[in-house]
Design a protein around this motif. Sequence first.
Motif, PDB file in Angstrom:
ATOM      1  N   ASN A   1      44.880  79.779   4.899  1.00 12.72           N
ATOM      2  CA  ASN A   1      45.315  78.742   5.818  1.00 12.72           C
ATOM      3  C   ASN A   1      44.109  77.942   6.265  1.00 12.72           C
ATOM      4  O   ASN A   1      43.456  78.324   7.221  1.00 12.72           O
ATOM      5  CB  ASN A   1      46.026  79.372   7.024  1.00 12.72           C
ATOM      6  CG  ASN A   1      46.502  78.323   8.003  1.00 12.72           C
ATOM      7  OD1 ASN A   1      46.535  77.143   7.696  1.00 12.72           O
ATOM      8  ND2 ASN A   1      46.844  78.754   9.205  1.00 12.72           N
ATOM      9  N   PRO A   2      43.744  76.867   5.623  1.00 13.70           N
ATOM     10  CA  PRO A   2      44.393  76.285   4.451  1.00 13.70           C
ATOM     11  C   PRO A   2      43.824  76.888   3.168  1.00 13.70           C
ATOM     12  O   PRO A   2      42.788  77.550   3.212  1.00 13.70           O
ATOM     13  CB  PRO A   2      43.986  74.819   4.561  1.00 13.70           C
ATOM     14  CG  PRO A   2      42.624  74.886   5.177  1.00 13.70           C
ATOM     15  CD  PRO A   2      42.629  76.068   6.097  1.00 13.70           C
TER      16      PRO A   2
ATOM     17  N   ASP B   1      34.097  58.107   3.069  1.00 15.02           N
ATOM     18  CA  ASP B   1      34.165  59.485   2.606  1.00 15.02           C
ATOM     19  C   ASP B   1      35.545  59.802   2.035  1.00 15.02           C
ATOM     20  O   ASP B   1      36.439  58.959   2.019  1.00 15.02           O
ATOM     21  CB  ASP B   1      33.756  60.477   3.710  1.00 15.02           C
ATOM     22  CG  ASP B   1      34.738  60.480   4.865  1.00 15.02           C
ATOM     23  OD1 ASP B   1      35.868  59.972   4.699  1.00 15.02           O
ATOM     24  OD2 ASP B   1      34.374  60.994   5.943  1.00 15.02           O
ATOM     25  N   ALA B   2      35.692  61.021   1.574  1.00 15.08           N
ATOM     26  CA  ALA B   2      36.918  61.398   0.863  1.00 15.08           C
ATOM     27  C   ALA B   2      38.014  61.863   1.811  1.00 15.08           C
ATOM     28  O   ALA B   2      39.036  62.367   1.368  1.00 15.08           O
ATOM     29  CB  ALA B   2      36.591  62.509  -0.140  1.00 15.08           C
ATOM     30  N   ILE B   3      37.769  61.705   3.102  1.00 20.17           N
ATOM     31  CA  ILE B   3      38.715  62.263   4.067  1.00 20.17           C
ATOM     32  C   ILE B   3      39.411  61.150   4.839  1.00 20.17           C
ATOM     33  O   ILE B   3      38.753  60.230   5.347  1.00 20.17           O
ATOM     34  CB  ILE B   3      37.973  63.187   5.049  1.00 20.17           C
ATOM     35  CG1 ILE B   3      37.373  64.361   4.267  1.00 20.17           C
ATOM     36  CG2 ILE B   3      38.893  63.680   6.144  1.00 20.17           C
ATOM     37  CD1 ILE B   3      36.323  65.103   5.014  1.00 20.17           C
TER      38      ILE B   3
ATOM     39  N   ASP C   1      36.426  70.697   7.927  1.00 21.84           N
ATOM     40  CA  ASP C   1      35.588  69.889   7.043  1.00 21.84           C
ATOM     41  C   ASP C   1      34.363  69.374   7.792  1.00 21.84           C
ATOM     42  O   ASP C   1      34.143  69.696   8.959  1.00 21.84           O
ATOM     43  CB  ASP C   1      36.423  68.767   6.410  1.00 21.84           C
ATOM     44  CG  ASP C   1      36.979  67.819   7.463  1.00 21.84           C
ATOM     45  OD1 ASP C   1      36.352  67.669   8.540  1.00 21.84           O
ATOM     46  OD2 ASP C   1      38.063  67.238   7.218  1.00 21.84           O
ATOM     47  N   ASP C   2      33.564  68.571   7.110  1.00 21.33           N
ATOM     48  CA  ASP C   2      32.302  68.119   7.690  1.00 21.33           C
ATOM     49  C   ASP C   2      32.377  66.691   8.204  1.00 21.33           C
ATOM     50  O   ASP C   2      31.354  66.039   8.389  1.00 21.33           O
ATOM     51  CB  ASP C   2      31.181  68.263   6.660  1.00 21.33           C
ATOM     52  CG  ASP C   2      31.505  67.517   5.373  1.00 21.33           C
ATOM     53  OD1 ASP C   2      32.674  67.084   5.224  1.00 21.33           O
ATOM     54  OD2 ASP C   2      30.619  67.383   4.514  1.00 21.33           O
TER      55      ASP C   2
ATOM     56  N   ARG D   1      36.221  73.012  -0.937  1.00 21.88           N
ATOM     57  CA  ARG D   1      35.656  74.266  -0.446  1.00 21.88           C
ATOM     58  C   ARG D   1      36.763  75.300  -0.238  1.00 21.88           C
ATOM     59  O   ARG D   1      37.816  75.005   0.327  1.00 21.88           O
ATOM     60  CB  ARG D   1      34.923  74.037   0.874  1.00 21.88           C
ATOM     61  CG  ARG D   1      34.078  75.225   1.302  1.00 21.88           C
ATOM     62  CD  ARG D   1      33.432  74.977   2.634  1.00 21.88           C
ATOM     63  NE  ARG D   1      34.440  74.995   3.683  1.00 21.88           N
ATOM     64  CZ  ARG D   1      34.301  74.392   4.849  1.00 21.88           C
ATOM     65  NH1 ARG D   1      33.216  73.697   5.125  1.00 21.88           N
ATOM     66  NH2 ARG D   1      35.253  74.459   5.754  1.00 21.88           N
TER      67      ARG D   1
ATOM     68  N   VAL E   1      39.653  73.113   1.498  1.00 19.15           N
ATOM     69  CA  VAL E   1      39.263  72.032   2.399  1.00 19.15           C
ATOM     70  C   VAL E   1      38.544  70.970   1.573  1.00 19.15           C
ATOM     71  O   VAL E   1      37.674  71.296   0.770  1.00 19.15           O
ATOM     72  CB  VAL E   1      38.327  72.564   3.503  1.00 19.15           C
ATOM     73  CG1 VAL E   1      37.828  71.424   4.371  1.00 19.15           C
ATOM     74  CG2 VAL E   1      39.034  73.612   4.339  1.00 19.15           C
ATOM     75  N   THR E   2      38.930  69.700   1.761  1.00 20.97           N
ATOM     76  CA  THR E   2      38.218  68.603   1.111  1.00 20.97           C
ATOM     77  C   THR E   2      37.069  68.173   2.016  1.00 20.97           C
ATOM     78  O   THR E   2      37.278  67.884   3.195  1.00 20.97           O
ATOM     79  CB  THR E   2      39.157  67.409   0.890  1.00 20.97           C
ATOM     80  OG1 THR E   2      40.321  67.872   0.212  1.00 20.97           O
ATOM     81  CG2 THR E   2      38.470  66.323   0.080  1.00 20.97           C
ATOM     82  N   LEU E   3      35.866  68.144   1.473  1.00 18.20           N
ATOM     83  CA  LEU E   3      34.712  67.728   2.265  1.00 18.20           C
ATOM     84  C   LEU E   3      34.491  66.229   2.080  1.00 18.20           C
ATOM     85  O   LEU E   3      35.085  65.593   1.194  1.00 18.20           O
ATOM     86  CB  LEU E   3      33.481  68.520   1.853  1.00 18.20           C
ATOM     87  CG  LEU E   3      33.620  70.028   2.099  1.00 18.20           C
ATOM     88  CD1 LEU E   3      32.346  70.755   1.690  1.00 18.20           C
ATOM     89  CD2 LEU E   3      33.960  70.320   3.555  1.00 18.20           C
ATOM     90  N   SER E   4      33.618  65.654   2.906  1.00 15.86           N
ATOM     91  CA  SER E   4      33.496  64.196   2.924  1.00 15.86           C
ATOM     92  C   SER E   4      32.997  63.636   1.588  1.00 15.86           C
ATOM     93  O   SER E   4      33.312  62.518   1.223  1.00 15.86           O
ATOM     94  CB  SER E   4      32.591  63.756   4.070  1.00 15.86           C
ATOM     95  OG  SER E   4      31.384  64.470   4.029  1.00 15.86           O
ATOM     96  N   ASP E   5      32.230  64.431   0.830  1.00 13.44           N
ATOM     97  CA  ASP E   5      31.771  63.911  -0.466  1.00 13.44           C
ATOM     98  C   ASP E   5      32.803  64.174  -1.564  1.00 13.44           C
ATOM     99  O   ASP E   5      32.537  63.938  -2.739  1.00 13.44           O
ATOM    100  CB  ASP E   5      30.424  64.530  -0.844  1.00 13.44           C
ATOM    101  CG  ASP E   5      30.521  66.027  -1.083  1.00 13.44           C
ATOM    102  OD1 ASP E   5      31.595  66.595  -0.790  1.00 13.44           O
ATOM    103  OD2 ASP E   5      29.534  66.629  -1.541  1.00 13.44           O
ATOM    104  N   GLY E   6      33.985  64.681  -1.181  1.00  9.76           N
ATOM    105  CA  GLY E   6      35.042  64.881  -2.158  1.00  9.76           C
ATOM    106  C   GLY E   6      35.018  66.243  -2.810  1.00  9.76           C
ATOM    107  O   GLY E   6      35.888  66.557  -3.624  1.00  9.76           O
TER     108      GLY E   6
ATOM    109  N   HIS F   1      31.772  80.905   1.660  1.00 13.66           N
ATOM    110  CA  HIS F   1      32.353  79.649   1.190  1.00 13.66           C
ATOM    111  C   HIS F   1      31.968  79.427  -0.264  1.00 13.66           C
ATOM    112  O   HIS F   1      30.824  79.646  -0.648  1.00 13.66           O
ATOM    113  CB  HIS F   1      31.817  78.462   2.004  1.00 13.66           C
ATOM    114  CG  HIS F   1      32.146  78.536   3.458  1.00 13.66           C
ATOM    115  ND1 HIS F   1      33.425  78.600   3.927  1.00 13.66           N
ATOM    116  CD2 HIS F   1      31.348  78.547   4.549  1.00 13.66           C
ATOM    117  CE1 HIS F   1      33.417  78.653   5.246  1.00 13.66           C
ATOM    118  NE2 HIS F   1      32.162  78.633   5.650  1.00 13.66           N
TER     119      HIS F   1
END
Lengths: 513, 293
Positions: free
Chosen positions: A408-409, B235-237, B140-141, A420, A412-417, A472
Motif C-alpha cells: 500500500n501502495p 516532473d513525472a508527478i 514520493d520526492d 520505487r 511510487v512514481t518519483l519526480s524523475d519518473g 527501497h
Amino acid sequence: MSSQPTEPQSLYAARVPIFPRRVKGVYRRLKWWIMAATLAIYYVTPWIRWDRGPNLPDQAVLVDLANRRFHFFWIEIWPHEFYFVGGLLVMAGLGLFMFTAALGRVWCGYACPQTVWTDLFILVERRVQGDRNARMRLHDAPWSMRKARLKATTWGLWLLISVATGGAWVFYFADAPTLARDLLALRAPGVAYASVAVLTFTTFVFGGFMREQICVYMCPWPRIQGAMMDPATLTVAYRDWRGEPRGKGLKRAKAADDLPTVGPRVGGRIPVIPMPGVSGVPGAPAARAAEVREPGDCVDCNACVNVCPMGIDIRDGQQLACITCALCVDACDQVMEKIGRPRGLIDYVALSDAPREAAGGAPVPAWRHAANFRNFAYLALWSLVGAALVFALFIRPEIDISVAPVRNPTHVTLSDGSIRNTYDIRLRNKHGEPRLFLLDTGLETEARMTIQGEPGLGVTVPADSLKLIRVHLTAAPGTVAAETAVTDARFWVVDAAGGERAHADTKFNGRSR
Amino acid sequence: MSGPRVDPVTGTETTGHSWDGIEELNSPLPRWWLWIFYATVLWSLVYVVLYPAWPLISDSTKGTLGWSSRAELAEEIAMVEEGQADVRRALRETDPALVPGDPELHGFALNAGAAVFRSHCSQCHGAGAAGFTGYPNLLDDAWLWGGTVEDILFTVRHGIRNDEDPDARWSEMPSFGETLSDGEISVLAAHVRSLPSGLDPLSGQGGSLFAEHCSVCHGDDGKGDRLQGAPDLTDAISLYGDSEESVAQSIIVGPFGVMPPWGGRLSEEEIRAVALYVHALGGGEPAGTAADE
C-alpha cells in the motif's frame, strides 16, 4: 439371578485408602532404577551449564519465554522453528503408541510422573510409618501423639518433596542459580512463586492423597490405550488356567466346588472396568467351572492384592485401573517359589496366549509377541520423523532473510519518473555475536537498492536476534522493471564474517498502465 | 421395582434406570468429585460478590472490589505514559532535524508518528500515505511546500489554506476558465503535458501562453515555487491527474488543497512525531535544503 441387597449402594463413593505392602523382585528393582533416573533427570537438568559465549544464556536446557528461545544443549530453537517441537511431540506420541501396542501400559507402570512420585511418596510413608500392616493399624487407630507425630513427619517430608518438585519446574524457564537466589531472597517474580505454589499443591495432593484416583478418574490415557492394544500385546495378567480353582491349605480340596465369582464391589473399591476394546478378559473363572476339578496353583494368599498400588485384584482380569506396574508379578513369584510351584502365575502375558496355554501349549516368548507388523510400522514411522528432524537440524541456516513487499501502495512514481518499491526485510542472526550483513539484489534485479536509515548496504544485526529493516528498490524510467507491471526480484544477504549466504525471492511492481 | 438390582454379568448394582431394557450400572462417582463441584459453585458465588457479574439495563452490578476492565486499561495506559515521560520530553525539546541522528529517539518518533498518522492523516492521505487525486502522495520526492523535517513540521502545525491558523499558507492558483478561450486552454494543456519530456516551457504557441499566465508562479523553467505552493510541472508527478482532460480542468478551475492546522489539536510531541514519520516515508529531504530552491 439377581440378588437383593438390603442397603442400596450410594451414587458417590469415598476413597478407601490403599496401603501397598513392600515387595522385592525383578520389576521392583527395575522400577527403583527408573525412578532414580527420571527424578535425577527432572531435578538436575536445569542446573547443567553449557557455554554459548557472552551474549547467550549458559543454561543447557532453558525455555526462554521472554526472548522466545528454546535452548537445548547445542541446539537453539526460534519460534519459527517450532516444527522441531511439533516433531518431537509427534515422536513422543508415536513412541507411546509403539510401547503401548507392544508392551501395554508400560508408560503408566514405570515412567508416568504420577506413578513415579506416588512410588516415592509411598516409600516415604513406609519409612516413617512402617509396612502395610503397621500403616493400616495406624490409620485405624484413634488420634494420639504418636499418630500425630508420624502423620506430621510423613506429610512434612511429602511437602518438602513437593516444594522441590515445584521449585525444579521453574528453573527450566530462567537461569537456575539466579532464580534460586531470588526465590530464597523473596525477590523473584510473582509468577515463579505462583508456579511453585501450584505445583507444590498438585504434587502434594496427587502423590499423597489422590494417587490411584488420578489414574482411574482423571487421566484420559487409560481409556485411549485400549484402542492401541490387541490380543498380541503383552500385559500383566493372571494365568487363571493355572491358578484356578484357587484355595488355601485344607480348603483347597473342595475349592473346585466353591469357585469365587466376580462379586458386587461395595464401598469405595475401584470398580472393575474392563479395558475398552479388550474382550475375552482372562480370569473369568465361572465359565470354566465345570471342566476344572484339580486345585490350581493360586493359594489365595492375596500377596498380589496387598502389594498393588492401585488396590485392585489382578485375578479379576485385565482392567482399566491396572497400570501394569508388575509388582504383583514380583509378589506372586516369591510365593510360587516358597510353595515350590513354577514362577509366572502372574506374568507378562498376551491375551492370545490364554487359549493356547490353557490347552496345554508351550508359552510363546515375549519377543515373538512384540515382533509384529504393527509395532515395526510404528518403529518405522517414529524413525522416519526422527531422521527428518535430524536432517532438518543439520541443514538449518545460521542466517536467514525473509521479505514482505509493502503493498500500500504497490509502487511510487518519483519526480524523475523512476519507480520505487518498498520492502520490509527481516534478517535473522542466529550466531552468538553481532554480525554485519551485506545486502545485494544480485544480477537478477536491475533496480537500485537503498536501506532506509543506513548510508550503505550493510546492516549490523545484534547477536541472536531478528532485525527489521525497510528497503527501497528504485528502477530508472525506461528499464524493463519500471515499465513492466510485475517482474521478479531477489534479495541476497551475505554474512560478512562467515560468508554464509541466504536469499529470498519477491516481485517488483512497475508502472501498471 | 423394589430395591436395587444387581447386574448378573458384571456383578454391579444398577441405578434402577432402564431404557428399552438397557440398564444403567451404578459405578459410584468418587465423592471428592462431588466436593469439587460444590467448590466451583461456592467459587462462583464469591466471584459474583467480588466482581461485576449481573447485567442490568444499562450497566451491571459493580462487585465489592470495584474492578473494571476499563479502569485496568486506563491504569495500564497511565503506566506506559509514565514510562514514556522521558522520551516524550526529549522529543519535545530536541531539534527535530537532529532526531534522525538518535536511533532510539527516532525509533520512538517513527512508531508514535505512525499511530498519529493512522488516526489523523490517513483519511485524506491514505493508510499507506500514497494519497489520492488532489491529496498529495507523501511517499514520493515531490513537495508543494518543502520536504525537510522543518518544512513538514510547519505544514502539519499550521495546515494549508485555512482560516483557523493565521500562519497557514495559501496557494493562489486563479481560475482561467473565463480568462482564456477553450482553444487557448487546450493548447496550454497540451503544452503543460509535454513539459515532463523536457520541452522548453517558453517555446512555441503554448510557451507564450505559459509565459503570460503561468510562469509568474510556476517559474520560467516550470519547476514551480515552494514559497507559493506552486507545483513543479516538469516532473513525472501530477497531483490532479496528467490526462489532457485533467490538466485542462486544472487550468479552468485553478484547484487548491486544504489541510487543517494540527497545532492546537495534537500535542507537541505528536506533531513532531508525525512530521518525522512523514519525512522518513521515502521522500524526505535532508535538513538545510532551502524551501525556495
